[in-house]
Write an enzyme that holds these catalytic residues in place. Sequence first.
Site, mmCIF file in Angstrom:
data_model
loop_
_atom_site.group_PDB
_atom_site.id
_atom_site.type_symbol
_atom_site.label_atom_id
_atom_site.label_comp_id
_atom_site.label_asym_id
_atom_site.label_seq_id
_atom_site.Cartn_x
_atom_site.Cartn_y
_atom_site.Cartn_z
ATOM 1 N N LYS A 176 24.785 -6.129 -13.998
ATOM 2 C CA LYS A 176 25.925 -6.989 -13.073
ATOM 3 C C LYS A 176 25.595 -7.041 -11.607
ATOM 4 O O LYS A 176 25.558 -6.150 -11.040
ATOM 5 C CB LYS A 176 27.295 -6.404 -13.093
ATOM 6 N N GLU A 381 28.250 3.190 9.334
ATOM 7 C CA GLU A 381 27.009 2.412 8.884
ATOM 8 C C GLU A 381 27.343 1.038 9.163
ATOM 9 O O GLU A 381 28.147 0.038 8.654
ATOM 10 C CB GLU A 381 27.090 2.539 7.275
HETATM 11 P P1 NAD Z 1 29.717 -2.685 -3.153
HETATM 12 O O1 NAD Z 1 29.813 -1.455 -3.250
HETATM 13 O O2 NAD Z 1 30.668 -3.410 -1.926
HETATM 14 O O3 NAD Z 1 29.326 -3.631 -4.004
HETATM 15 C C1 NAD Z 1 28.228 -3.269 -5.076
HETATM 16 C C2 NAD Z 1 28.410 -3.923 -6.393
HETATM 17 O O4 NAD Z 1 29.714 -3.102 -7.021
HETATM 18 C C3 NAD Z 1 28.827 -5.303 -6.599
HETATM 19 O O5 NAD Z 1 27.997 -5.834 -7.832
HETATM 20 C C4 NAD Z 1 30.446 -5.337 -6.904
HETATM 21 O O6 NAD Z 1 30.604 -6.516 -7.532
HETATM 22 C C5 NAD Z 1 30.391 -4.177 -7.801
HETATM 23 N N1 NAD Z 1 31.863 -3.605 -7.552
HETATM 24 C C6 NAD Z 1 32.949 -3.569 -6.540
HETATM 25 N N2 NAD Z 1 33.657 -3.173 -6.773
HETATM 26 C C7 NAD Z 1 33.761 -2.384 -8.090
HETATM 27 C C8 NAD Z 1 34.185 -1.394 -9.000
HETATM 28 N N3 NAD Z 1 35.461 -0.979 -8.458
HETATM 29 N N4 NAD Z 1 33.890 -0.983 -10.200
HETATM 30 C C9 NAD Z 1 32.655 -1.527 -10.464
HETATM 31 N N5 NAD Z 1 31.936 -2.341 -9.658
HETATM 32 C C10 NAD Z 1 32.454 -2.704 -8.494
HETATM 33 O O7 NAD Z 1 28.252 -2.685 -2.089
HETATM 34 P P2 NAD Z 1 27.449 -3.826 -1.278
HETATM 35 O O8 NAD Z 1 28.329 -4.306 -0.237
HETATM 36 O O9 NAD Z 1 27.156 -4.871 -2.373
HETATM 37 O O10 NAD Z 1 26.210 -3.066 -0.774
HETATM 38 C C11 NAD Z 1 26.269 -2.408 0.398
HETATM 39 C C12 NAD Z 1 26.414 -0.984 0.358
HETATM 40 O O11 NAD Z 1 25.113 -0.542 -0.637
HETATM 41 C C13 NAD Z 1 25.881 -0.500 1.489
HETATM 42 O O12 NAD Z 1 26.671 0.661 1.829
HETATM 43 C C14 NAD Z 1 24.493 0.345 1.235
HETATM 44 O O13 NAD Z 1 24.250 1.174 2.024
HETATM 45 C C15 NAD Z 1 24.464 0.550 -0.013
HETATM 46 N N6 NAD Z 1 23.226 0.633 -0.779
HETATM 47 C C16 NAD Z 1 22.410 1.996 -1.053
HETATM 48 C C17 NAD Z 1 21.443 1.655 -1.639
HETATM 49 C C18 NAD Z 1 20.541 3.154 -1.977
HETATM 50 O O14 NAD Z 1 19.701 2.924 -2.553
HETATM 51 N N7 NAD Z 1 21.257 4.152 -1.733
HETATM 52 C C19 NAD Z 1 20.693 0.604 -1.687
HETATM 53 C C20 NAD Z 1 21.155 -0.771 -1.184
HETATM 54 C C21 NAD Z 1 22.372 -0.659 -0.760
#
Ligand code: NAD
Length: 475
Positions: A176, A381
């Site tokens: 997803k 962040e």
């Molecule tokens: P997010 O957590 O808002 O969303 C990520 C994904 O999770 C989306 O597909 C979203 O639809 C889904 N999601 C949201 N709530 C959910 C739930 N309760 N259950 C299951 N799925 C759910 O993150 P984002 O805003 O897309 O990404 C940014 C963040 O990701 C930043 O904090 C960044 O540091 C982190 N990030 C980490 C890495 C890594 O490798 N460590 C890489 C890229 C981004």
Amino acid sequence: MTLEQTTTGSLETYEGLLAAISVADGAPVTDPATDEVIAHAPIATPADLDAAVAAARAAQPAWEALGHARRSEILVGAADAVDRSAAALAELISREQGKPLNGPGSRFEAGGVSAWLRTAAATELSEETLLDEPRATIAYRAVGLVGAIGPWNWPALIAAWQLAPALRMGNAVIMKPSEHTPLSVLAVGAILNQVLPAGVLTVLSGDRDLGVALTGHDAFGKLMFTGSTRTGKAIVAASAANLPRLTLELGGNDPGIVLPDVDAQAIAQDLFWGAFINTGQTCAALKRLYVHDDVYDDVVEALRAVAAQVPMGYGVDESSALGPLTTADQLAIVDRLVEDAKAGGARVVLGGEPDRAAAGNFYPTTLVADIDAHAPLVVEEQFGPALPIVRYSDLDEVIGLANGLDVGLGASVWSADAARAREIAARIQAGTVWINSHGGVHPMVPFGGIKGSGYGLEFGVEGLKAVAVPHVING
Ligand code: NAD
């Protein structure tokens, strides 16, 4: 999408790719540089998830039974298909996510999808003999079904980080993508599914509710998640019901420590790109820079000189080196943190004044000097193009600041003395510490966080083990 459903070659043009993955009445996906709708992505329902699970369950045993050598051949074929569609995929990534075509941008991202597939295909993971007498061995088997959820910053590349090792180990995968960048991942799925057996890989686009349905589904033996720490914690809670294995790559706030012996001019380019790659929207970007008082003014000036030359603009414009933020929400976060820093008396060396009336989510390249070590721009962040530069004079104190947050993804130490830099690196709490660079990853070098940045490793042999179940035979 299977070979039968597409015309050969149609996925090699931007228009063909978009036509294959978009629908007339799904969720609108906007171009972050122009605010215009690019296309509509399907909105998968719980019934679609169940259908994908049924197809994956039907396909996985035969996929696993093919064996590593044959699966690897197919993954190389998948990488070849990505290479044929690379120009179209890069254009789609630039239009949807915002990053430029050039530099560490969308062409680099499309190339990475292929590179991670090839590396996963080439990496050996054989049975290990643990003891000769009495004999004990450990082997790694497919988990079965792997569920993967991704973020919007490197949508296609992170999808490849998740699916390449999972497929290599004989699993079927249901992914997803983020609701902000579904098209890039749907495109990767369509391209790969020209080559993969039906049912082995399904990309389902949808919002948070689909993520909740996927993480709560009993079909998955393993869930891979890359995204925010907050969502990571929700997934850990959800996993209590069915106990899938988890890999969590979460948020970070990577420190960089610059020692007094550096040549400011020599490191300025690498410092800049360590922080501003993908307009700062990178999990392991340099997000707070600590510079020793002896070289502080020189480093700030050298960084300003580099940063002022880097053009920001529409991703598909060949001359852009930085793009917009992907979402308006992320723009608001960066804006708030910089305004707060200004109000707190920090010195804005460059940028800091977005054109709030302009189209798109553009925030200018911003350097904030003489900022308090505990200001929100430092300890939260920012995930955007605004770098706080903190002045320090005591090494122990700055290591304490570097280690003082509840995240630990990456970090870097900058020094002319590599041995000294390694000593300091050993004291830093992070999954990866780079010396004289920041954020580079390699498909054979394990990558993962500690503390609030999550757990589990991706890449290399460790990454294959993470999408498998261990199987010990004694005797
Ligand atoms: P997010 O957590 O808002 O969303 C990520 C994904 O999770 C989306 O597909 C979203 O639809 C889904 N999601 C949201 N709530 C959910 C739930 N309760 N259950 C299951 N799925 C759910 O993150 P984002 O805003 O897309 O990404 C940014 C963040 O990701 C930043 O904090 C960044 O540091 C982190 N990030 C980490 C890495 C890594 O490798 N460590 C890489 C890229 C981004």
